[in-house]
Scaffold this motif. Structure first.
Motif, PDB file in Angstrom:
ATOM      1  N   TYR A   1      -8.910 -16.878   0.197  1.00  0.00           N
ATOM      2  CA  TYR A   1      -8.297 -17.970  -0.568  1.00  0.00           C
ATOM      3  C   TYR A   1      -7.006 -18.367   0.131  1.00  0.00           C
ATOM      4  CZ  TYR A   1     -10.959 -16.658  -4.831  1.00  0.00           C
ATOM      5  OH  TYR A   1     -11.929 -16.391  -5.759  1.00  0.00           O
ATOM      6  N   LYS A   2      -6.746 -19.675   0.158  1.00  0.00           N
ATOM      7  CA  LYS A   2      -5.429 -20.114   0.662  1.00  0.00           C
ATOM      8  C   LYS A   2      -4.799 -21.038  -0.374  1.00  0.00           C
ATOM      9  CE  LYS A   2      -2.766 -23.440   2.530  1.00  0.00           C
ATOM     10  NZ  LYS A   2      -2.685 -24.895   2.410  1.00  0.00           N
ATOM     11  N   PHE A   3      -3.551 -20.763  -0.705  1.00  0.00           N
ATOM     12  CA  PHE A   3      -2.820 -21.608  -1.651  1.00  0.00           C
ATOM     13  C   PHE A   3      -1.656 -22.273  -0.927  1.00  0.00           C
ATOM     14  CE2 PHE A   3      -5.147 -18.606  -4.153  1.00  0.00           C
ATOM     15  CZ  PHE A   3      -5.628 -19.359  -5.205  1.00  0.00           C
TER      16      PHE A   3
ATOM     17  N   ARG B   1       2.991 -27.305  11.673  1.00  0.00           N
ATOM     18  CA  ARG B   1       3.159 -27.652  10.261  1.00  0.00           C
ATOM     19  C   ARG B   1       1.792 -27.798   9.583  1.00  0.00           C
ATOM     20  NH1 ARG B   1       8.116 -29.173   8.382  1.00  0.00           N
ATOM     21  NH2 ARG B   1       7.135 -28.527   6.430  1.00  0.00           N
ATOM     22  N   GLY B   2       1.719 -27.286   8.381  1.00  0.00           N
ATOM     23  CA  GLY B   2       0.456 -27.304   7.648  1.00  0.00           C
ATOM     24  C   GLY B   2      -0.503 -26.211   8.099  1.00  0.00           C
ATOM     25  N   GLY B   3      -0.025 -25.295   8.927  1.00  0.00           N
ATOM     26  CA  GLY B   3      -0.908 -24.335   9.593  1.00  0.00           C
ATOM     27  C   GLY B   3      -1.508 -23.228   8.729  1.00  0.00           C
ATOM     28  N   SER B   4      -1.096 -23.124   7.473  1.00  0.00           N
ATOM     29  CA  SER B   4      -1.672 -22.064   6.640  1.00  0.00           C
ATOM     30  C   SER B   4      -3.181 -22.243   6.427  1.00  0.00           C
ATOM     31  CB  SER B   4      -0.993 -22.020   5.274  1.00  0.00           C
ATOM     32  OG  SER B   4       0.370 -21.789   5.430  1.00  0.00           O
ATOM     33  N   ASP B   5      -3.633 -23.505   6.426  1.00  0.00           N
ATOM     34  CA  ASP B   5      -5.079 -23.752   6.316  1.00  0.00           C
ATOM     35  C   ASP B   5      -5.804 -23.062   7.474  1.00  0.00           C
ATOM     36  OD1 ASP B   5      -4.466 -25.583   4.260  1.00  0.00           O
ATOM     37  OD2 ASP B   5      -4.372 -27.259   5.674  1.00  0.00           O
ATOM     38  N   TYR B   6      -5.210 -23.219   8.652  1.00  0.00           N
ATOM     39  CA  TYR B   6      -5.809 -22.662   9.870  1.00  0.00           C
ATOM     40  C   TYR B   6      -5.789 -21.132   9.810  1.00  0.00           C
ATOM     41  CZ  TYR B   6      -6.717 -22.878  14.999  1.00  0.00           C
ATOM     42  OH  TYR B   6      -7.248 -22.786  16.258  1.00  0.00           O
TER      43      TYR B   6
ATOM     44  N   ALA C   1      -6.081 -36.827   8.127  1.00  0.00           N
ATOM     45  CA  ALA C   1      -6.186 -36.502   6.698  1.00  0.00           C
ATOM     46  C   ALA C   1      -5.363 -35.238   6.429  1.00  0.00           C
ATOM     47  CB  ALA C   1      -7.644 -36.306   6.301  1.00  0.00           C
ATOM     48  N   LYS C   2      -4.230 -35.415   5.750  1.00  0.00           N
ATOM     49  CA  LYS C   2      -3.250 -34.338   5.652  1.00  0.00           C
ATOM     50  C   LYS C   2      -3.760 -33.125   4.879  1.00  0.00           C
ATOM     51  CE  LYS C   2       1.410 -33.292   4.129  1.00  0.00           C
ATOM     52  NZ  LYS C   2       1.786 -32.959   2.768  1.00  0.00           N
ATOM     53  N   ILE C   3      -4.784 -33.320   4.097  1.00  0.00           N
ATOM     54  CA  ILE C   3      -5.256 -32.208   3.259  1.00  0.00           C
ATOM     55  C   ILE C   3      -5.689 -30.999   4.098  1.00  0.00           C
ATOM     56  CG2 ILE C   3      -7.595 -33.200   3.052  1.00  0.00           C
ATOM     57  CD1 ILE C   3      -7.556 -31.990   0.151  1.00  0.00           C
TER      58      ILE C   3
HETATM   59 MG    MG Z   1      -1.236 -28.413   3.887  1.00  0.00          MG
END
Ligand code: MG
Ligand code: ADP
Ligand code: ASP
Length: 442
Positions: free
Chosen positions: A4-6, A195-200, A253-255
């Motif tokens: 899971y990633k939040f 930036r935004g790298g937690s998804d990765y 797409a920033k999501i």
């Molecule tokens: Mg993000």
């Protein structure tokens, strides 16, 4: 096992952290990747920039302000006095190290060290919250297993080995918490996945443990058919294929962080996008299955530079394109869009680090024009080029100054290059035509 990633909003307040706690308090072992609380990474970037600019007083003020918000959050989040004291001590240690960094010489390493604190804080606080609730939780330090190689690709072997090593002694835990975003580079020095790298982080871990599924929990009910920050009436898509999601993420797409899909696509691990604020909503399931025909979604990517390369001879001579590509290859600069005519090649790049050198080399055999402040608007779907309504799409763009079109490179993508000042209008017009007025959409 599930991963899971939040994201930042999902852990951005005491109320939301408690939502997250409910969502993950289910049967089965899981790894939970957390971002920094929303606003924290931006604040840390500002602090680092102030230090870089020798504005030490302002940097200290900003650090103190941030510290005060964390102290307040800890008091509201953790009631158990012993646990609360532990978290306060941790918060103190992080903020003392930040204060110390104010008088250190600025460097990339210092910058990355400062940025890492957001995820270190959120994961420590959240794991103590779970501890307080009596859950079996273990904190896995990302800086002891997450690593990228010299090509900035995940070092999968290292990640797997070290993740297993860290999980082994705490194998009685039900919930493993770890930091998104932060990692080590090939030299073992602290860096991050951008930036935004937690998804990765989540999908790299998913691949390493061959997870059943990776779930990205955020503040919206899944992948929308257009950018909800700029366009009204966008709708969540229930299914996307890996290729569609990867393309949309790559084109802005920033999501999803642009690289998120890659690790799970190779192993065919489902990737699900869910809404922390509305856990009952379906969200978006991303697999290798392709659903529907026609244009499914639109995304836009800014900071694009267009380069027009005109042959000094009348026609593009044999070998001309090869020479052009070799220059971009030499400077490790990837090309997003390309169109050619009899005498010119136009292409776009998003990394301008070596632009001057590239221009200099091209000018040895061609005339070169550069346009910046451009955006790529990307339409993604299936069999787009065969779809009967697609040709009409261009009618809607009559009033928009489209600088380049890439159409037919694949069945699944049409890319338009526009001035960034025309981006919003383009997205809105396409939304109306593609998803509201015509039958192109599925
Ligand atoms: Mg993000
Ligand atoms: P998180 O902090 O959870 O990682 P992000 O802010 O990175 O969340 O990503 C979620 C946001 O992405 C949404 O709130 C939305 O504004 C934006 N977004 C941009 N394009 C899309 C899209 N096509 N579908 C859904 N959300 C999008
Ligand atoms: N905290 C990092 C950022 O704000 C990483 C992330 O949220 O995914 O970019």
């Amino acid at each position: 096992m599930l991963v899971y990633k939040f994201g930042g909003t999902s852990v951005g307040s005491v109320v939301n952290m408690n939502h997250v706690k409910e969502i993950i308090n289910t049967k089965g072992k899981k790894i939970v990747v957390l971002s920094a609380m929303s606003g924290t990474t931006n604040a840390l970037v500002e602090i680092s920039d102030l230090i870089k600019g020798n504005e030490t007083n302002d940097a200290e003020v900003k650090i103190k302000l941030l510290e005060a918000t964390y102290r307040k959050t800890v008091q509201d989040l953790i009631q158990n006095k012993t646990l609360q004291e532990e978290v306060i001590q941790y918060v103190n240690s992080i903020f003392s190290s930040l204060i110390e960094s104010v008088n250190q010489p600025h460097s990339v390493l210092l910058h990355n060290t400062i940025l890492a604190n957001g995820e270190l804080l959120s994961t420590y606080m959240f794991s103590q919250l779970l501890q307080q609730e009596g859950l079996k939780v273990a904190l896995l330090p990302a800086l002891e297993f997450m690593r990228i190689d010299r090509a900035n690709e995940p070092d999968n072997f290292y990640v797997k080995q070290n993740l297993e090593r860290l999980m082994e002694p705490v194998n009685q835990a039900d919930i493993y918490i770890t930091q998104g975003f932060i990692c080590l580079d090939a030299d073992g020095v602290i860096t991050n996945l951008q930036r935004g790298g937690s998804d990765y982080t989540a999908t790299i871990i998913g691949a390493a443990i061959e997870a059943e599924e990776v779930q990205i929990w955020t503040d919206i009910d899944g992948f929308h058919n257009n950018d909800p920050r700029y366009v009204d009436n966008t709708k969540a898509l229930s299914h996307l294929s890996y290729d569609e999601a990867a393309e949309l993420a790559y084109f802005g797409a920033k999501i999803l962080h642009p690289q998120t899909v890659m690790p799970v696509r190779t192993l065919d691990i489902p990737l699900r996008l869910k809404n922390t604020m509305d856990p009952g909503a379906h969200g978006t399931l991303i697999t290798n299955q392709i659903h529907g025909e026609g244009i499914k979604a639109i995304a836009a990517k800014d900071n694009i530079t267009a380069i027009k390369i005109k042959s000094v001879r009348m026609l593009l001579a044999h070998g001309f394109l090869k020479k052009v590509f070799e220059i971009f290859e030499k400077y490790e600069t990837s090309i997003d869009m390309i169109t050619t005519s009899e005498i010119a090649v136009s292409l776009t790049i998003d990394n301008t680090t070596h632009l001057d050198a590239i221009k200099g080399e091209l000018e040895k055999f061609a005339k070169v024009g550069i346009d910046d402040y451009m955006s790529i608007v990307c339409l993604v779907g299936n069999h787009i080029i065969y779809h009967p309504d697609t040709p009409e799409l261009f009618q809607v763009l009559q009033d928009v100054n489209v600088r380049m079109i890439a159409y037919g490179g694949s069945n699944n993508n049409i890319s338009l290059l526009v001035n960034t000042s025309d981006k919003l209008e383009t997205l809105k017009k396409l939304q109306r035509y593609v998803f509201e007025e015509s039958s192109v959409s599925i």
